[in-house]
Every structure is written in structure tokens, then in C-alpha cells.
Design an enzyme around this catalytic site. Structure first.
Site, PDB file in Angstrom:
ATOM      1  N   ARG A  41       1.390  48.713  69.527  1.00 47.74           N
ATOM      2  CA  ARG A  41       0.692  47.634  68.825  1.00 47.74           C
ATOM      3  C   ARG A  41       1.214  46.299  69.356  1.00 47.74           C
ATOM      4  O   ARG A  41       2.347  46.204  69.840  1.00 47.74           O
ATOM      5  CB  ARG A  41       0.878  47.745  67.318  1.00 47.74           C
ATOM      6  CG  ARG A  41       2.312  47.694  66.819  1.00 47.74           C
ATOM      7  CD  ARG A  41       2.348  47.763  65.304  1.00 47.74           C
ATOM      8  NE  ARG A  41       3.716  47.718  64.780  1.00 47.74           N
ATOM      9  CZ  ARG A  41       3.999  47.502  63.509  1.00 47.74           C
ATOM     10  NH1 ARG A  41       3.011  47.307  62.620  1.00 47.74           N
ATOM     11  NH2 ARG A  41       5.247  47.476  63.086  1.00 47.74           N
ATOM     12  N   GLN A  58      14.770  48.241  60.470  1.00 51.39           N
ATOM     13  CA  GLN A  58      15.078  48.079  61.892  1.00 51.39           C
ATOM     14  C   GLN A  58      16.545  48.428  62.117  1.00 51.39           C
ATOM     15  O   GLN A  58      17.426  47.916  61.412  1.00 51.39           O
ATOM     16  CB  GLN A  58      14.817  46.641  62.329  1.00 51.39           C
ATOM     17  CG  GLN A  58      13.386  46.179  62.115  1.00 51.39           C
ATOM     18  CD  GLN A  58      13.225  45.398  60.833  1.00 51.39           C
ATOM     19  OE1 GLN A  58      13.687  45.817  59.776  1.00 51.39           O
ATOM     20  NE2 GLN A  58      12.552  44.244  60.927  1.00 51.39           N
ATOM     21  N   ASP A 106       7.718  51.252  66.240  1.00 51.99           N
ATOM     22  CA  ASP A 106       8.075  50.263  67.277  1.00 51.99           C
ATOM     23  C   ASP A 106       9.375  50.655  67.976  1.00 51.99           C
ATOM     24  O   ASP A 106      10.212  49.806  68.291  1.00 51.99           O
ATOM     25  CB  ASP A 106       8.241  48.871  66.658  1.00 51.99           C
ATOM     26  CG  ASP A 106       7.002  48.390  65.921  1.00 51.99           C
ATOM     27  OD1 ASP A 106       5.919  48.937  66.172  1.00 51.99           O
ATOM     28  OD2 ASP A 106       7.125  47.478  65.085  1.00 51.99           O
ATOM     29  N   GLN A 120      13.353  53.380  63.378  1.00 52.22           N
ATOM     30  CA  GLN A 120      12.625  52.137  63.655  1.00 52.22           C
ATOM     31  C   GLN A 120      13.437  51.269  64.622  1.00 52.22           C
ATOM     32  O   GLN A 120      14.625  51.024  64.405  1.00 52.22           O
ATOM     33  CB  GLN A 120      12.363  51.362  62.364  1.00 52.22           C
ATOM     34  CG  GLN A 120      11.535  50.096  62.575  1.00 52.22           C
ATOM     35  CD  GLN A 120      11.113  49.440  61.275  1.00 52.22           C
ATOM     36  OE1 GLN A 120      11.257  50.029  60.203  1.00 52.22           O
ATOM     37  NE2 GLN A 120      10.593  48.235  61.355  1.00 52.22           N
ATOM     38  N   ASP A 121      12.782  50.836  65.716  1.00 50.82           N
ATOM     39  CA  ASP A 121      13.409  49.949  66.709  1.00 50.82           C
ATOM     40  C   ASP A 121      14.595  50.611  67.424  1.00 50.82           C
ATOM     41  O   ASP A 121      15.623  49.977  67.657  1.00 50.82           O
ATOM     42  CB  ASP A 121      13.872  48.641  66.051  1.00 50.82           C
ATOM     43  CG  ASP A 121      12.713  47.747  65.642  1.00 50.82           C
ATOM     44  OD1 ASP A 121      11.557  48.175  65.789  1.00 50.82           O
ATOM     45  OD2 ASP A 121      12.966  46.640  65.156  1.00 50.82           O
TER      46      ASP A 121
END
Length: 497
Positions: free
Chosen positions: A403, A291, A335, A313-314
Site C-alpha cells: 500500500r 510497530q 507493512d 508489524q514493521d
């Protein structure tokens, strides 16, 4: 005898008062802390809400004060990183509750600020999980029941909550170029008044704290600015404008793998209301595998126009409150648009990158944990495609629309072009059957090879809408009330469909 009768009468009155409190508190999702903290029976619904807010603010303030005392007890760096997040987040929770208590606050504003306050308490706990650190140090603070009390406030305010509908007849569009009279100019080459963005932001904060009321504009000349920047709640109505995507770049490389929580990994964080960013790149260069946030916005009524958010990521944390993104480029892998704001991303490019071997891409992970939070991610009239590195990867990478990160995750894709990069299933599980019945996902009038619905997952919470009336609740005008606060920014927008 008289004393006994007096005592009996007082006891009866107290019993009746307790019963009356219990009757009111039975309307909340967490009656026990409501019963304990409500000082007396309310006379009506309005007083009930006010008493709950006052009790919640008192507990949140005590929790923050208690947290301040716990810092010296941290045993290692991960524990201290988690604690520091919590101390800051509970401080922001106190800010949100304070302004919710002000007179003449609309139910919509109240629900927005309470939603942010609840998200703060949950992010506090999540930081310890990020770093696999023990959260034992904050256990005494969790016993203050702040999360439960905020959920009760959300429930009581919800009975007054009406999604407002705002319409306007024309869109006020100004020429979005370099400002003729910026309050501050930042330049790496020394040609401005400031050599770093942080120095200009700090100066703007001091100016605001001295009582300066007008919007403050900072112009950042082309260059790469390797800085970690936080715009605090005190610095409201700030405009940050650059020379264009890829020209004015704010970059960093913090990550969870590097010892930061997801929350504290952000290159640029903003909490001051009314923030506007134009023609900027926000970047986190850590790469895939952890992240690593490029931009985190917890700014109410924040606007991002022709900006780029670059990470893996993130990448983009649409953390809390009302936000609008227009004509932006958002890059990532897992994500990479996540958080619990009420946000509309409109006419933008969502660009999927190459993840680590064996990993899948997931665009959104929306974080609504309470069904009464007025939050969600809406992506409208945008293009979803593979980036150059993913197109040439030479292997099949499964890429999904989202998700369910939290139990009531809510995400809608409206009128987008979806490239073939999107897996036919469309959506991905987060953890087995978790939230598949309680989430709220929807698709409406999307086009392109990735928009075909024939092989979509068959979840109870997934909706396929066929008429505009079914999704009208989630337009810029209705979902974030943008017809009221976006026009003065000069940023173009589509109010509905």
C-alpha cells in the site's frame, strides 16, 4: 551626483544578480529557499549544484546544532523520544550531505545520499506522530527549510543523473562458512573474546576510529542474544556472521506501544556503509498490534545473505540507500517490509503471519516522497506464502502486496511465486484515494494462485509488464548497481532476469 550615480549602478547590478538567481532557482521545486540561500548567481549548472549543496549542508548543520539545545526543553518521555530521533537523524543528514559534496562523486551516488538525507528529515517528524506527541519543540528547526533545500538538490542533480548499467561475465562465489580468522568472536558461554554482540561492535568501532582500514569480521556463535544494537556510520565495512538461521539469534521487544518511535524500536540498526550479515536471525518479539522493528538498515551497499527477519508489524525497515537481500526469510503482518531504500530482495521467502482479529496483512509500504528519489522495493524470484499460524487461523485474512505509504511509493514484484494467501485485488489503499495516481507499482511474470491479474485494483499507477525491457531498469545490475559491489562479498546474485 557622482555618489548617486554610483549607488544607482550598484543597485542595478544587485537587481540583475537577484534576477539571475531567480532565473536559476525557477528550475527547482522550491524556488523561495533557493532564492534566499543562494549567495550569488552561478556561472554554470555544476556551480549551481555545488552552491545549493553548500547552502543545504550549512542549514542542516545549524539545524542539528539547534536541536542539540532543545533536548532539555522536552516536557515528557514521548517528546524526548521524538527529539532524540531528530537529533540523530539530522546528524546522519549532515554525514550524507558532507560526502555528497566531496569531489568526483557520481550523480548516482549523489542521488542515493540525497534521497537518504531527505528521508531522515521526514522520519524526524514521523516519530512524534508515532507517539502522539506534540512536535512543537522542533518547529524552530523545521524553519531551516532543510527538506526543501534537499529536494532542490535532488532536482538539480537529476539532470545529470544517468542510471548506470554494469555487467559482469561471472559471479565470484566463495564458500560462506564460519571464517577461519574472524577478528572478533562472540559467545554466550565465554568461549569467545566477547560475551555480547554490542561489546564486539563497540570494540570494532573504536578500532575503526583509530585508523584501522581493513574489513572487520565478527563471528557470533550460536545462542540467543537479547540486545539492542546500533552499528554507527563510523563503523563501515563490517561483516557479522552467525551459525545459521534460528541458531544465532539477535532479539528484542521494543515497540511504539512500549514508548519508542518506529525508528528507535529496532532490535538491530546499521548505518555503516558496506555492512554484510550472514546466517543470522534478527527478531522482535513484541507481537502484533504495534510497530516493532526487528532490523533497520540505513547502510549503503549493505548485503544480507541467508538471514531471517522475524516480527509482525514493521519487521524490516529498508530505511535508506542501496541494499541487497538474498535467500532470506522475512516474516510479518502489516507493512512488514517498509522504508525508502533502493533495495532488491532476491530468491527469498516472504512469510505472512496471523494478525490481530479484524486486521489485514500488507507486505510492503514503500516510502518514496519525492519523485526524483532513486528508491523503491523490488522483490524478485521469491516465494510469498502463509506461515503456519496464518494457515491454521480458521478465518479468512486478506493479505496484500503493498500500500502507498508515501505519495510516490514504488514497489515491483518480478518473477515471484505468489501463494493463494494474496488477495485477488493484489494491492490495498493506504488512505482513500491518496497516491493512487502517483504511485508506481508493477508486476511481471509472477506465478502461483495469488498472481492472477484478472481482479487486480484498477489504479493509474499500477503497471502490468509483459517484456523484460520494460522492467530492466529495476534489476540488480541497473537499479542498485549491484554488479559493481556485490561480487566482492561472495554472495550469489542474479544480475538481471
Amino acid at each position: 551626483m557622482r555618489l548617486f550615480l554610483l549607488f544607482s549602478a550598484v543597485l542595478a547590478l544587485l537587481t540583475l544578480a537577484d534576477a539571475d538567481i531567480a532565473r536559476w532557482c525557477a528550475k527547482t521545486p522550491f524556488p523561495a529557499p533557493c532564492n534566499y540561500h543562494l549567495p550569488h548567481p552561478p556561472k554554470d549548472h555544476h556551480e549551481f549544484y555545488d552552491l545549493l549543496l553548500q547552502a543545504t549542508l550549512a542549514r542542516a548543520t545549524r539545524a542539528q546544532s539547534h536541536l542539540a539545545l532543545l533536548g532539555p526543553s522536552c516536557r515528557d518521555a514521548p517528546e524526548r523520544a521524538g527529539w532524540l530521533d531528530c537529533w540523530k537523524l539530522y546528524g546522519n543528514t549532515v554525514v550524507q550531505l558532507n560526502r555528497t559534496l566531496r569531489g568526483s562523486v557520481s550523480a548516482v551516488d549523489g542521488q542515493t545520499w540525497l534521497s537518504a538525507a531527505l528521508t531522515n528529515t521526514q522520519t524526524c517528524r514521523r516519530g512524534f506522530a508515532d507517539l502522539k506527541a506534540s512536535s512543537k519543540i522542533i518547529q524552530p528547526v523545521l524553519r531551516y527549510n532543510v527538506s526543501e533545500l534537499i529536494s532542490n538538490c535532488l532536482a538539480v542533480n537529476n539532470s545529470s543523473y544517468n542510471a548506470f548499467r554494469v555487467s559482469i561475465k561471472k559471479n565470484f562465489l566463495e564458500q560462506l562458512t564460519v571464517p577461519k580468522r574472524a577478528d572478533m568472536v562472540v559467545a554466550r558461554d565465554g568461549s569467545g573474546g566477547y560475551g555480547s554482540i554490542k561489546a564486539a561492535v563497540d570494540a570494532a568501532t573504536r578500532r575503526r576510529l583509530k585508523g584501522f582500514r581493513r574489513r572487520i569480521m565478527i563471528y557470533v556463535k550460536a545462542g540467543v542474544y537479547d540486545e539492542i544494537i546500533t552499528v554507527k556510520s563510523a563503523l563501515y565495512d563490517l561483516t557479522l556472521i552467525g551459525d545459521g538461521i534460528g541458531k544465532t539469534v539477535i532479539t528484542g521487544s521494543r515497540s511504539v506501544a512500549g514508548g519508542y518511535t518506529t525508528f528507535s524500536s529496532a532490535t538491530f540498526s546499521v548505518f555503516g556503509d558496506g555492512f554484510i550479515a550472514r546466517r543470522l536471525t534478527f527478531r522482535n518479539t513484541f507481537g502484533p498490534g504495534s510497530q516493532a522493528v526487528a532490523l533497520l538498515s540505513g547502510s549503503d551497499r549493505s548485503v544480507f545473505y541467508r538471514c531471517s527477519m522475524e516480527g509482525y508489524q514493521d519487521t524490516l525497515s529498508v530505511y535508506t540507500q542501496r541494499q541487497f537481500y538474498r535467500e532470506c526469510d522475512i516474516y510479518g503482518t502489516i507493512d512488514f517490509i517498509f522504508g525508502n531504500a533502493a533495495v532488491v530482495i532476491q530468491r527469498s521467502s516472504i512469510i505472512l503471519r496471523k494478525p490481530l482479529s479484524g486486521e489485514s496483512n500488507v507486505i510492503t509500504a514503500q516510502g518514496r516522497s519525492d519523485p526524483l528519489q532513486n528508491t523503491g522495493i523490488v522483490i524478485q524470484a521469491s516465494r510469498i506464502r502463509a506461515g503456519p499460524d496464518l494457515r491454521t487461523a480458521g478465518r479468512r485474512v486478506h493479505s496484500y502486496l503493498g500500500r502507498p505509504w508515501q505519495l510516490h511509493s514504488r514497489t515491483l514484484y518480478l518473477q515471484n511465486y505468489m501463494g493463494s494467501v494474496i488477495d485477488p485485488a493484489g494491492w490495498m489503499e493506504f488512505n482513500g484515494r491518496f497516491a493512487l495516481d502517483t504511485l508506481y507499482y508493477a508486476e511481471y511474470k509472477n506465478t502461483g494462485p495469488g498472481s492472477t491479474l484478472l481482479k487486480r485494483v484498477n489504479w493509474k499507477g499500477l503497471h502490468e509488464f509483459r517484456s523484460a525491457s520494460q522492467v530492466s531498469e529495476f534489476t540488480v545490475g541497473n537499479f542498485i548497481g549491484g554488479g559493481k559491489w556485490i561480487p566482492p562479498t561472495g554472495v550469489p546474485f542474479d544480475l538481471g532476469f
